[in-house]
Design a protein around this motif. Structure first.
Motif, PDB file in Angstrom:
ATOM      1  N   LEU A   1      23.914 -36.919  -2.553  1.00  0.00           N
ATOM      2  CA  LEU A   1      25.107 -36.889  -3.245  1.00  0.00           C
ATOM      3  C   LEU A   1      25.767 -35.639  -3.209  1.00  0.00           C
ATOM      4  O   LEU A   1      26.960 -35.544  -3.313  1.00  0.00           O
ATOM      5  N   ASP A   2      24.999 -34.492  -3.169  1.00  0.00           N
ATOM      6  CA  ASP A   2      25.640 -33.301  -3.372  1.00  0.00           C
ATOM      7  C   ASP A   2      26.588 -32.993  -2.108  1.00  0.00           C
ATOM      8  O   ASP A   2      27.404 -32.064  -2.034  1.00  0.00           O
ATOM      9  N   ARG A   3      26.002 -33.370  -0.561  1.00  0.00           N
ATOM     10  CA  ARG A   3      26.571 -33.096   0.443  1.00  0.00           C
ATOM     11  C   ARG A   3      27.605 -34.174   0.847  1.00  0.00           C
ATOM     12  O   ARG A   3      28.160 -34.017   1.824  1.00  0.00           O
ATOM     13  N   PHE A   4      27.807 -35.283   0.096  1.00  0.00           N
ATOM     14  CA  PHE A   4      28.665 -36.324   0.530  1.00  0.00           C
ATOM     15  C   PHE A   4      30.035 -36.050   0.032  1.00  0.00           C
ATOM     16  O   PHE A   4      30.535 -35.901  -1.084  1.00  0.00           O
ATOM     17  N   ASN A   5      30.917 -35.691   1.098  1.00  0.00           N
ATOM     18  CA  ASN A   5      32.176 -35.192   0.890  1.00  0.00           C
ATOM     19  C   ASN A   5      33.050 -35.707   2.171  1.00  0.00           C
ATOM     20  O   ASN A   5      32.496 -36.209   3.099  1.00  0.00           O
ATOM     21  N   VAL A   6      34.453 -35.436   1.910  1.00  0.00           N
ATOM     22  CA  VAL A   6      35.410 -35.597   2.994  1.00  0.00           C
ATOM     23  C   VAL A   6      35.067 -35.067   4.343  1.00  0.00           C
ATOM     24  O   VAL A   6      35.146 -35.566   5.294  1.00  0.00           O
ATOM     25  N   ASP A   7      34.753 -34.021   4.304  1.00  0.00           N
ATOM     26  CA  ASP A   7      34.478 -33.109   5.510  1.00  0.00           C
ATOM     27  C   ASP A   7      33.405 -33.916   6.200  1.00  0.00           C
ATOM     28  O   ASP A   7      33.170 -34.081   7.611  1.00  0.00           O
ATOM     29  N   GLY A   8      32.084 -34.434   5.566  1.00  0.00           N
ATOM     30  CA  GLY A   8      31.026 -34.859   6.192  1.00  0.00           C
ATOM     31  C   GLY A   8      31.665 -36.280   6.678  1.00  0.00           C
ATOM     32  O   GLY A   8      31.176 -36.431   7.838  1.00  0.00           O
ATOM     33  N   LEU A   9      32.592 -37.253   6.056  1.00  0.00           N
ATOM     34  CA  LEU A   9      33.017 -38.451   6.656  1.00  0.00           C
ATOM     35  C   LEU A   9      33.895 -38.259   7.630  1.00  0.00           C
ATOM     36  O   LEU A   9      33.666 -38.877   8.706  1.00  0.00           O
ATOM     37  N   VAL A  10      34.665 -37.095   7.909  1.00  0.00           N
ATOM     38  CA  VAL A  10      35.453 -36.758   8.906  1.00  0.00           C
ATOM     39  C   VAL A  10      34.408 -36.508  10.142  1.00  0.00           C
ATOM     40  O   VAL A  10      34.714 -36.972  11.436  1.00  0.00           O
ATOM     41  N   HIS A  11      33.493 -35.700   9.910  1.00  0.00           N
ATOM     42  CA  HIS A  11      32.596 -35.295  10.930  1.00  0.00           C
ATOM     43  C   HIS A  11      31.888 -36.574  11.581  1.00  0.00           C
ATOM     44  O   HIS A  11      31.795 -36.953  12.636  1.00  0.00           O
ATOM     45  N   LEU A  12      31.644 -37.602  10.486  1.00  0.00           N
ATOM     46  CA  LEU A  12      30.719 -38.899  10.974  1.00  0.00           C
ATOM     47  C   LEU A  12      31.981 -39.600  11.585  1.00  0.00           C
ATOM     48  O   LEU A  12      31.395 -40.105  12.811  1.00  0.00           O
ATOM     49  N   MET A  13      32.998 -39.567  11.468  1.00  0.00           N
ATOM     50  CA  MET A  13      34.090 -40.605  12.176  1.00  0.00           C
ATOM     51  C   MET A  13      34.322 -39.825  13.388  1.00  0.00           C
ATOM     52  O   MET A  13      34.757 -40.658  14.377  1.00  0.00           O
TER      53      MET A  13
END
Length: 777
Positions: free
Chosen positions: A664-676
């Motif tokens: 939950l602490d690392r779940f952010n927009v940057d992580g999602l952009v990196h995932l996509m």
């Protein structure tokens, strides 16, 4: 990263929440126009139709309870008696009113009789005569009931349990509680003993079933009693009436006796006062020298008589003086003297003159006959002149007498007036005393007459009581109640009212969303896509299978329209965040269905489950034991390890994985952009199944990173309060926000008269219901 032109590349999340600012309203109420006023009958009918089974259940249940309660009611029997109040008789409360004959108004008198009839004195004697204090219907505490009071049984039970738990030595608080229970038991027993021995409770129960009222606008009093025993009802009415009549007669006798004694005492006092007043009047009259005549004081009468005589004398004097002056002025000519002697002499002169005129034609003046007539004429004239002078002198003498008489009367009146002024000071108190004596004498005569009447009324045979029994009570043969049919009808009407009130209360409290207009009005969106309901036969969350098995159904067509109209413009690579306001709104099912549609349209699709707390994809596809998104965020798994496939669906899946604090602490927009960015070489579309927007903040992170936001509200499940809470989260980017209403029962919506696309269902259901077009591929 070059392959993700539609994906936000870091920075703050794009606004994704509804607002009404800067967005055109789709309906008139958003354009400043006032909505139509008045009751919405279509809304009322929709609510009633939506809850018809609940209404039917409440009506049947309450009607059955009413019928059961009515069946337990026992028959009631009413006996009545009629009493006539003869208001010509004296109805009094005090002896003075009885003596003076002060009769109250008719209505007040009848109401007084009713209060006497319902008084404790009358009813207590009736209770004593019928022994109602021993009747269980009127005194329940005396009935043979060996059941102990509830508080006593409860205290005994607690004491036994306490001894089982703590033994003989009980803790202090427990002992205090049991002592308090013993005190309550003692008070309850004392109250029951007092109630069984007292008469107050019996009188209260008797008054509740006793009805005493005036019949219409008459002087008839109706006494009615309703009870379970017809004979007892008759006996109660008869006893109350009999005791009331006896009480009234005794009151009349007591009042008559008191009135006679009061009258005798008052008459004796008045006699003394009248005698003393007469004595004072005579003493003042004798002291002032005033003698009372037939019409008042003698002095006053003499003065008035003298004034009348003076007026007559003045008139007589004026007449006599005028007559005398007239006679003197005329000298007795022209018949001014009315004396009979003068008149006779005038007649004689006239006769002689006539005879002499006739003979003068035949004889000469020297004829003896002519000479004789001239001598007789001279003698008659002389006698007439002498008589006239005598009459004139008599009139003058009478005028002088009248003048003298007038003067004498004036002197007499002057003397009487002087004496009357002297007596006036004594006459005023004399008249006052005479008036007082006259009033007392009149009152004495009235009281003596009243004494005779009241003395006669003491004989009850000659003067019966003023209340007469018109109709005696009878034993009723037919029950007077309860009216079971009316009670059932009333219970039915009440149950319908309660049911309608209940369903409207539920509707207003819940405010379920059932029209796209409501979604547009609260969220401020332009369009709301409708996804109709299609039975999944217990397979929850597997709407994608409906699209596979029923490709030509209305449900499948709505999903194709959703994808083509709102989700097909994402470019080569895009992302869709599917969220909802609350759990169980169908966001997971919609995520999988959209993925199914896109996959069958030729897109390479992967579904990413970002609902770490309540993951549904793990359970649907048995991915619980496999690594997921949380593992990739924590760095314990690669991207290839978290992407999974299934033979049942044409798209890939990334489960949520095991929830860890660092996830939950690392779940952010940057992580999602990196995932996509890592998924872009292998997939054309990323579908994010997010957590509910109102539950956690994860959904806003995903929606800020996605190219499109698919907001799901479930028909008849999502409430207006949920949507309002979503609207309060913040502004929205309307270019990427798509509102979808799922699980819409078009048949119910059309039958209940909802506006919008529901009305077209009746016209199109046969088209989509063609069995030849529903072959499974």
């Amino acid at each position: 990263m070059e392959n993700l032109p539609q994906i936000n590349r870091g920075g703050p999340p794009a606004p994704a929440w509804p607002t009404h600012v800067g967005h055109p309203a789709p309906r008139a109420e958003f354009e400043g126009q006032a909505p139509a006023m008045g009751p919405d009958f279509r809304f009322i009918l929709r609510v009633l139709a939506a809850h018809k089974m609940l209404i039917l259940f409440i009506v049947v249940l309450l009607t059955a309870v009413t019928a059961f309660g009515v069946s337990l009611l026992k028959d009631q029997y009413t006996s009545e008696a009629l009493l006539l109040v003869d208001n010509r008789q004296v109805r009094v409360v005090r002896a003075e009113d009885q003596a003076l004959g002060s009769i109250p108004a008719e209505d007040a008198a009848i109401l007084s009789e009713i209060e006497i009839l319902k008084s404790t004195a009358v009813l207590a004697r009736a209770v004593e005569d019928l022994k109602l204090a021993t009747n269980p219907e009127f005194n329940p505490p005396i009935q043979a009931d060996e059941t102990k009071p509830l508080v006593e049984r409860t205290t005994a039970f607690l004491r036994d349990k306490a001894h089982v738990i703590w033994g003989e030595e009980l803790p202090g608080p427990v002992t205090a509680i049991l002592a308090h229970g013993d005190g309550m038991t003692k008070d309850t027993l004392a109250r029951e003993a007092h109630a069984s021995a007292g008469i107050d409770g019996v009188l209260d129960r008797l008054r509740r079933k006793l009805d005493v009222a005036i019949v219409g606008r008459s002087r008839v009093i109706q006494v009615r009693y309703t009870g379970k025993d017809p004979e007892l009802s008759r006996d109660i009415v008869a006893t109350i009436v009999r005791r009331y009549m006896e009480t009234r007669q005794q009151m009349d006798r007591d009042l008559s006796t008191s009135a006679v004694a009061w009258l005798q005492d008052r008459i004796g006092t008045l006699r003394k006062e009248v005698a003393e007043a007469d004595q004072r009047v005579e003493a003042i009259r004798f002291k002032a020298g005033l003698v009372k005549g037939g019409n008042g004081l003698m002095a006053t009468g003499e003065l008035e008589a003298a004034r009348l005589r003076l007026a007559e004398a003045s008139a007589n004097r004026a007449r006599m003086v005028a007559q005398a002056e007239t006679l003197e002025r005329r000298g007795g000519q022209a018949g001014s003297i009315a004396s009979p002697v003068v008149a006779q002499l005038r007649a004689t002169v006239a006769a002689i003159s006539t005879e002499m005129a006739q003979l003068s034609r035949q004889y000469g003046p020297k004829h003896p006959r002519i000479l004789e007539l001239q001598a007789r004429l001279s003698e008659a004239n002389s006698s007439m002149q002498m008589e006239m002078r005598r009459e004139i002198n008599g009139v003058r003498e009478a005028a002088n007498v009248a003048v003298e008489q007038e003067n004498a009367l004036k002197a007499m009146i002057t003397k009487l007036e002087a004496g009357y002024q002297t007596m006036a000071g004594e006459a005023v108190p004399l008249r006052t005393l005479e008036s007082e004596a006259t009033a007392k004498r009149t009152l004495l005569d009235s009281l003596m007459a009243r004494l005779e009447e009241v003395s006669a009324q003491q004989d009850n045979r000659a003067f019966p009581t003023a209340v007469k029994l018109v109709s005696e009570p009878q034993v009723p043969h037919e029950p007077s109640g309860p009216f079971r049919i009316l009670l059932l009808i009333a219970g039915l009407a009440a149950s319908v009212f309660i049911a309608v009130f209940t369903v409207f209360g539920i509707e207003l409290l819940q405010r379920r969303i059932r029209t796209p207009e409501t979604v547009r009005r609260i969220l401020g969106v332009g369009n709301v896509h409708i996804v109709p309901h299609h039975s999944t036969r217990g397979a929850r969350g597997r709407l994608y299978q409906i699209f596979q098995n029923h490709p030509f159904s209305l449900f499948s067509e709505s999903l194709r329209a959703l994808f083509r109209n709102h989700l097909s413009d994402l470019g080569p690579v895009g992302s869709i965040a599917v969220t909802s306001a609350r759990p169980q709104d169908g966001k997971t099912s919609m995520s999988l269905a959209v993925a199914q549609v896109a996959a069958q349209a030729g897109r390479r699709v992967v579904v990413v489950d970002t609902d770490f707390r309540r993951s549904r994809i793990d359970g649907l596809f048995n991915l619980s034991a496999k690594k997921g998104l949380s593992d990739w965020i924590a760095g314990t798994a690669t991207l290839d390890e978290i992407v999974h496939s299934s033979d049942d669906v044409p798209f890939a899946m990334i489960p949520a994985g095991h929830l860890m604090p660092e996830t939950l602490d690392r779940f952010n927009v940057d992580g999602l952009v990196h995932l996509m960015a890592g998924l872009s070489p292998h997939f054309d579309l990323v579908v994010f199944d997010t957590a509910p927007a109102l539950a956690v903040s994860d959904a806003r992170i995903v929606c800020g990173a996605a190219s499109k936001v698919l907001f799901v509200s479930r028909w008849g499940h999502t409430t207006a309060s949920d949507l309002q809470a979503v609207a309060d989260l913040g502004p929205i980017d309307h270019d990427k926000f798509v509102a979808v209403m799922t699980d819409v029962n078009l048949k119910k919506a059309a039958s209940r008269g909802y506006e919008g696309p529901y009305n077209s269902y009746m016209a199109t259901r046969k088209y989509y219901g063609d069995s030849t077009m529903r072959a499974t591929p």
